[in-house]
Design a protein around this motif. Sequence first.
Motif, short mmCIF file in Angstrom:
data_model
loop_
_atom_site.label_atom_id
_atom_site.label_comp_id
_atom_site.label_asym_id
_atom_site.label_seq_id
_atom_site.Cartn_x
_atom_site.Cartn_y
_atom_site.Cartn_z
N TYR A 159 0.77 -1.34 -0.01
CA TYR A 159 -0.15 0.03 -0.02
C TYR A 159 0.89 1.33 -0.15
O TYR A 159 0.43 2.16 -0.79
CB TYR A 159 -0.89 0.07 1.32
CG TYR A 159 -2.03 -1.08 1.28
CD1 TYR A 159 -2.55 -1.58 0.01
CD2 TYR A 159 -1.84 -1.90 2.47
CE1 TYR A 159 -3.33 -2.70 0.26
CE2 TYR A 159 -2.92 -3.30 2.58
CZ TYR A 159 -3.41 -3.36 1.55
OH TYR A 159 -4.29 -4.71 1.44
N LYS A 160 2.00 1.39 0.75
CA LYS A 160 2.69 2.42 0.78
C LYS A 160 3.28 2.65 -0.49
O LYS A 160 3.70 4.02 -1.09
CB LYS A 160 3.79 2.28 1.82
CG LYS A 160 3.43 2.33 3.37
CD LYS A 160 4.35 2.17 4.37
CE LYS A 160 3.82 2.27 5.64
NZ LYS A 160 5.02 2.22 6.81
N LEU A 163 1.31 5.57 -2.61
CA LEU A 163 1.46 6.83 -2.17
C LEU A 163 2.20 7.77 -3.12
O LEU A 163 2.16 8.86 -3.34
CB LEU A 163 1.98 6.80 -0.66
CG LEU A 163 1.20 6.32 0.36
CD1 LEU A 163 1.92 6.35 1.62
CD2 LEU A 163 -0.25 6.60 0.42
N GLU A 167 -0.02 10.82 -3.69
CA GLU A 167 0.20 12.28 -3.36
C GLU A 167 0.54 13.48 -4.29
O GLU A 167 0.50 14.47 -3.83
CB GLU A 167 1.41 12.20 -2.33
CG GLU A 167 1.12 11.35 -1.25
CD GLU A 167 2.48 10.84 -0.29
OE1 GLU A 167 3.60 11.37 -0.81
OE2 GLU A 167 2.40 10.49 0.86
N TYR A 190 -5.78 3.50 0.58
CA TYR A 190 -5.87 4.44 1.76
C TYR A 190 -6.78 3.66 2.82
O TYR A 190 -6.19 3.70 4.07
CB TYR A 190 -6.51 5.79 1.62
CG TYR A 190 -5.42 6.89 1.09
CD1 TYR A 190 -4.44 7.09 1.90
CD2 TYR A 190 -5.43 7.38 -0.06
CE1 TYR A 190 -3.34 8.15 1.42
CE2 TYR A 190 -4.66 8.50 -0.64
CZ TYR A 190 -3.63 8.73 0.08
OH TYR A 190 -2.63 9.57 -0.45
N LEU A 193 -4.18 1.59 4.44
CA LEU A 193 -3.37 2.15 5.33
C LEU A 193 -3.98 2.52 6.63
O LEU A 193 -3.32 3.37 7.41
CB LEU A 193 -2.52 3.15 4.59
CG LEU A 193 -1.59 2.66 3.49
CD1 LEU A 193 -1.10 3.97 2.58
CD2 LEU A 193 -0.40 1.94 4.25
N LYS A 194 -5.35 2.39 6.60
CA LYS A 194 -6.30 3.10 7.71
C LYS A 194 -6.13 4.51 7.80
O LYS A 194 -6.59 5.23 8.86
CB LYS A 194 -5.57 2.63 9.11
CG LYS A 194 -5.79 1.13 9.34
CD LYS A 194 -7.14 0.33 9.26
CE LYS A 194 -6.80 -1.11 9.56
NZ LYS A 194 -8.26 -1.70 9.53
N LYS A 195 -5.89 5.20 6.49
CA LYS A 195 -5.97 6.68 6.60
C LYS A 195 -7.54 6.94 5.94
O LYS A 195 -7.62 7.14 4.50
CB LYS A 195 -4.94 7.03 5.62
CG LYS A 195 -3.61 7.02 6.20
CD LYS A 195 -2.54 7.51 5.28
CE LYS A 195 -1.15 7.51 5.75
NZ LYS A 195 -0.08 8.12 5.19
N LYS A 198 -8.35 10.45 3.90
CA LYS A 198 -7.82 10.37 2.88
C LYS A 198 -8.72 9.55 1.83
O LYS A 198 -8.97 9.69 0.26
CB LYS A 198 -6.30 10.19 2.39
CG LYS A 198 -5.36 10.85 3.22
CD LYS A 198 -5.48 12.57 2.72
CE LYS A 198 -4.88 12.59 1.32
NZ LYS A 198 -4.68 13.87 0.67
N GLN A 232 -15.47 6.48 10.09
CA GLN A 232 -14.78 7.67 10.24
C GLN A 232 -15.62 8.82 11.13
O GLN A 232 -15.11 9.43 11.84
CB GLN A 232 -14.13 8.29 9.00
CG GLN A 232 -13.49 9.48 9.09
CD GLN A 232 -12.06 9.43 9.92
OE1 GLN A 232 -11.55 8.47 9.97
NE2 GLN A 232 -11.99 10.53 10.84
N ASP A 342 -5.32 7.07 20.20
CA ASP A 342 -5.66 7.30 18.91
C ASP A 342 -6.03 8.96 18.75
O ASP A 342 -6.10 9.45 17.85
CB ASP A 342 -6.78 6.47 18.20
CG ASP A 342 -6.35 5.11 18.14
OD1 ASP A 342 -4.77 4.87 18.13
OD2 ASP A 342 -7.04 4.36 17.86
#
Length: 426
Positions: A159-160, A163, A167, A190, A193-195, A198, A232, A342
Amino acid sequence: MESVEALVAHIQGLSGSPQEVAHLHNLLKQADCESLRAHSAAFVQFLAHLQPETHSLGYLYLLEAFVTSTANLMDHGGRDLLVTAADFLTACSADQIRLAPDKFLNVCRVLKDQVMQLNMPIRGIAPLRAAVRKIQASPEQLTPVHADYLLLCLLAKQYKAGLSVLEDDIFEVDQPRDLFLYCYYGGMIYIGLKKFPKALELLHNAVTAPMSSLNAIAVEAYKKYILVSLIQNGHVPSFPKYTSSTAQRSLKNHTQIYVDLSTCYGNGRYVELESFILSNAERFQSDNNLGLVKQVLSSMYKRNIQRLTQTYLTLSLEDIARSAQLNTPKEAEMHVLRMIEDGEIHATINQKDGMVSFHEDPEQYKSIEMVEHIDSSIQRLTALSKKLTSIDENISCDPAYLMKIGRERGARFDYDDFDSVPHKYF
């Protein structure tokens, strides 16, 4: 067509200056596609006589002719050819391959298909990442390679790596399908990545993008948009005004079970939500969304605890467990500690009497890091505003846009039609 040897000789001799490359391009175009593909079996051995970084255009023509005319690459040294294609995408000259973008995209597509067929998507990540940068005229341009690259990152669970293209700020889109896939795959990365903020941004773009008819990508994106919104934010916002009428009219009809899930979530009753999910688990599983749905279920505890912070200053763990529908005070303590860690609530737990004290956000927005963050955000928004103004000016002067507006008004242009056009263009 000339002999293969003569063609390779032209490639070797005409890959220097821009003028030579332009002449070579004309020669290669004259050797029509059918002729090239008819002789493609002989090209592989001659690729060894060419350098990808120096003879990029000619190398591309020969490689593309072979990979698109061979039915089963695995029966023709496919694994070695994958290495050849990967090395080419990494080393080739951007200036040369942009002369034949369709052929370059064909090579990228074949590489993606082959690594997926081998069940080794990770082998295509580095070559396609290089290909994105080679084919892009600017970092603001979206290409068909973007979606293929993100798909491989998803399949390889890297996943990274995704980016590196997510980005970038994208302003130039040629094909709507590229945008829908980019937003959908990007949102999934995302999520991995638990983002979630985004992820929501990209899924929102897929759902609200202009569309004259509903497409499957937007439907799947909306399913995930509902789930991530619940995780979220605890609710699903209504469609903004700029959403196409097609999406507003049809999306909910194609995602009714997810709309019902959202309604059930809003009732705040954990047992009822759990029962709904269990009875529809097979449907969620067939959509590959069961994992996200389970996160929706677990987020209800968090949402119930957050509601308590809006009402109480102090509350016992036992009362929190009862109000949040948890089994024991120990479970309540675990959830509260995780939420504190968190940054989702601000609270302290008194271990002696089991009381929880809720606090206001301690951030005073005075630290050096926060000031730098705010300054960076302001600069980015200023640059974005200037870019959008420029795009708006260009659209306002576009003949196709002006003709469309004229047709919609059902009348000929008069001077009032040009009020929105900046004076600097006159």
